[in-house]
Motif scaffolding. Structure first.
Motif, PDB file in Angstrom:
ATOM      1  N   GLY A  99       4.022  -5.878   9.141  1.00 31.28           N
ATOM      2  CA  GLY A  99       3.649  -4.733   8.312  1.00 31.28           C
ATOM      3  C   GLY A  99       3.131  -3.547   9.088  1.00 31.28           C
ATOM      4  N   GLY A 100       3.478  -2.364   8.627  1.00 33.39           N
ATOM      5  CA  GLY A 100       3.024  -1.156   9.303  1.00 33.39           C
ATOM      6  C   GLY A 100       3.264   0.086   8.464  1.00 33.39           C
ATOM      7  N   ILE A 101       2.782   1.211   8.940  1.00 36.08           N
ATOM      8  CA  ILE A 101       2.906   2.470   8.208  1.00 36.08           C
ATOM      9  C   ILE A 101       4.244   3.127   8.567  1.00 36.08           C
ATOM     10  N   LYS A 215       3.111  -6.584  14.933  1.00 35.35           N
ATOM     11  CA  LYS A 215       2.572  -5.261  15.247  1.00 35.35           C
ATOM     12  C   LYS A 215       1.086  -5.332  15.617  1.00 35.35           C
ATOM     13  N   TYR A 216       0.673  -4.377  16.438  1.00 35.14           N
ATOM     14  CA  TYR A 216      -0.740  -4.264  16.783  1.00 35.14           C
ATOM     15  C   TYR A 216      -1.137  -2.789  16.752  1.00 35.14           C
ATOM     16  N   GLU A 252       3.888  -1.437  18.900  1.00 38.36           N
ATOM     17  CA  GLU A 252       2.732  -0.568  18.664  1.00 38.36           C
ATOM     18  C   GLU A 252       2.715  -0.040  17.221  1.00 38.36           C
ATOM     19  N   MET A 253       1.505  -0.040  16.598  1.00 38.55           N
ATOM     20  CA  MET A 253       1.392   0.465  15.236  1.00 38.55           C
ATOM     21  C   MET A 253       0.141   1.320  15.072  1.00 38.55           C
ATOM     22  N   PHE A 370       0.196  19.527  22.794  1.00 38.41           N
ATOM     23  CA  PHE A 370       1.233  18.509  22.620  1.00 38.41           C
ATOM     24  C   PHE A 370       0.656  17.367  21.786  1.00 38.41           C
ATOM     25  N   ILE A 371       1.461  16.854  20.874  1.00 35.99           N
ATOM     26  CA  ILE A 371       0.951  15.823  19.964  1.00 35.99           C
ATOM     27  C   ILE A 371       0.750  14.523  20.735  1.00 35.99           C
ATOM     28  N   GLN A 372      -0.509  14.117  20.787  1.00 36.97           N
ATOM     29  CA  GLN A 372      -0.895  12.917  21.530  1.00 36.97           C
ATOM     30  C   GLN A 372      -0.821  11.673  20.662  1.00 36.97           C
ATOM     31  N   SER A 373      -1.287  11.779  19.429  1.00 36.63           N
ATOM     32  CA  SER A 373      -1.234  10.645  18.497  1.00 36.63           C
ATOM     33  C   SER A 373      -1.373  11.148  17.074  1.00 36.63           C
ATOM     34  N   ILE A 374      -0.861  10.331  16.142  1.00 33.84           N
ATOM     35  CA  ILE A 374      -0.985  10.599  14.709  1.00 33.84           C
ATOM     36  C   ILE A 374      -1.531   9.323  14.095  1.00 33.84           C
ATOM     37  N   ASP A 375      -2.712   9.377  13.555  1.00 33.27           N
ATOM     38  CA  ASP A 375      -3.429   8.192  13.093  1.00 33.27           C
ATOM     39  C   ASP A 375      -2.754   7.588  11.857  1.00 33.27           C
TER      40      ASP A 375
END
Length: 461
Positions: A99-101, A215-216, A252-253, A370-375
């Motif tokens: 499961g994940g987004i 996923k983690y 990765e999640m 620059f986009i580093q991460s999107i929560d």
């Protein structure tokens, strides 16, 4: 003092249920016939809720051996009816994700595999917490039926080659019962119980090969790569003991998969991939091709993973996956008229069928970089709180709510530039006034260039 477990004959078929609980409580290994006795007792009345809670807690504290987990999985699998595919040996496959987004991989994957002449009897689930469920997404298409009779499943797989449906009441009743008790006894996060739950459902499908995506990350059940690796190793070992060729991906999640989060909007994104439209999510494409390609290798339909990936990709380019999707949804209740509209080229018509919410709010970048991460956890929570997920099991989902990302990891972004669009309705926004604050807080920008996201952490095959 001699314990009950020490004085018991471990092969005694007539041991009492409390004796079995005591044996596991004291750290001893349960024998296959004892596990079978306990699971059989769920249906014949020998085992009560209090027994289940006590046994689950004993397992949670003491753990289980590989042999025990395999026996538990088989006993749960055999607690109800099973699917059988004697005429399709060597080509029955499936995948499962923890499961994940934005995880809509199953939706384009099943028809792509069917287009490669594999059989895909995919039993899927509903959303848990902030995590969207495949069945909920599919039900955003008017008429789509997730509850199929065994006869209908056989027909669907025989004629179309793939189906995505829910677990019927006749299949694995022990898992439904145990999961309900796990949920109220704080015993859900236990690897032995997770493995037996996942694999008992998958072994019902009579598979020749299985891909598991563990996923983690922030929005995953396993928070660290190390935790995910441990679970993946258990899943791999036990599935091999059950005779299923298996490959486990650890992925990765922390960040959403693809550009879309929600129900109807993820169907739209899946269609974009199956139509191979310009601008479709490469992130989604690579994961689908990787996992589908691996299944082709496992059943000897491809010699290498590279060849397998390209065979899956070709089904999107030549339209055969889209054709199978069209057949699948008609077979599961969608009218031909609506199905024709969904696979057509008119985006306005597709949007009208899927009924995305009309009210839109743009998220604006607060700095240049620059986009580093999107929560993904924050975004999943926003969709859930606005009504696109369930806060309790009885909640009705609003399929029209969703988020469309305009940027992904590594992309450049300017201050005041839109990076996401939120679709909802005025009532939802009034119920959750913090939506914009939380949306803005989910974006993290770096002043220096960022490498593109690497999803796959490790592969166990």
């Amino acid at each position: 003092m001699t314990s009950v477990a020490q004085t018991m004959n471990v092969n005694n078929h007539h041991a009492s249920i409390p004796d079995l609980i005591a044996k596991k409580r004291d750290g001893h290994e349960l024998q296959p016939d004892e596990i079978k006795q306990f699971i059989s007792g769920l249906s014949n009345g020998d085992v009560q809720d209090c027994h289940v809670g006590a046994m689950l807690m004993a397992i949670f504290i003491r753990g289980m051996s590989e042999k025990e987990i395999c026996s538990l999985t088989m006993s749960m699998r055999d607690s109800g009816e099973r699917l059988k595919w004697p005429h399709y040996r060597g080509c029955v496959v499936d995948k499962h994700s923890t499961g994940g987004i934005g995880d809509k991989i199953s939706i384009p994957l099943a028809p792509a595999l069917a287009a490669c002449d594999l059989k895909v009897p995919m039993m899927a689930g509903r959303g848990l917490g902030i995590t969207g469920g495949t069945l909920d997404k599919l039900e955003s298409m008017p008429g789509y039926q997730t509850q199929l009779t065994d006869e209908k499943i056989l027909e669907q797989i025989s004629t179309v080659g793939c189906g995505i449906f829910s677990q019927s009441l006749k299949l694995n009743p022990a898992d439904r019962y145990l999961y309900a008790i796990r949920d109220v006894t704080a015993t859900v996060p236990n690897n032995a119980l997770i493995v037996s739950s996942i694999l008992s459902k998958k072994s019902i499908e009579d598979l020749d090969a299985l891909v598991l995506d563990v996923k983690y990350g922030a929005s995953a059940f396993m928070k660290t790569a190390e935790q995910a690796e441990v679970l993946a190793e258990w899943l791999f070992k036990v599935s091999e003991m059950l005779g299923m060729k298996t490959c486990c991906y650890i992925t990765e999640m922390n960040n959403p998969i693809g550009f879309c989060i929600g129900n109807a909007i993820e169907i739209h994104e899946s269609l974009d991939l199956m139509k191979y439209k310009t601008g479709h999510s490469k992130d989604l494409e690579e994961l689908v091709c990787e996992q589908g390609g691996r299944l082709l290798v496992l059943v000897n339909k491809a010699e290498t993973i590279e060849q397998g990936r390209e065979l899956i990709r070709e089904t999107f380019k030549n339209g055969t996956a889209l054709k199978k999707f069209h057949e699948m949804i008609i077979g599961q209740g969608v009218s031909k008229t609506i199905a024709d509209q969904l696979v057509g080229d008119d985006e306005t018509v597709v949007s009208s069928v899927l009924k995305l919410a009309h009210v839109q709010h743009q998220a604006i970048a607060l700095q240049t970089g620059f986009i580093q991460s999107i929560d993904s956890f924050k975004l999943g929570t926003i969709v859930q709180r606005l009504g696109g997920g369930r806060l309790k099991s009885t909640d009705k989902i609003d399929f029209s709510i969703g988020i469309r990302l305009l940027k992904h990891i590594g992309d450049p972004v300017q201050e005041n530039e839109p990076w996401a669009i939120l679709y909802a309705n005025d009532d939802a926004f009034r119920r959750y006034p913090k939506y914009l604050e939380d949306l803005n807080a989910s974006l993290h920008v770096s002043s220096t260039p960022v490498e593109p996201l690497q999803r796959i952490h490790k592969v166990l095959c």
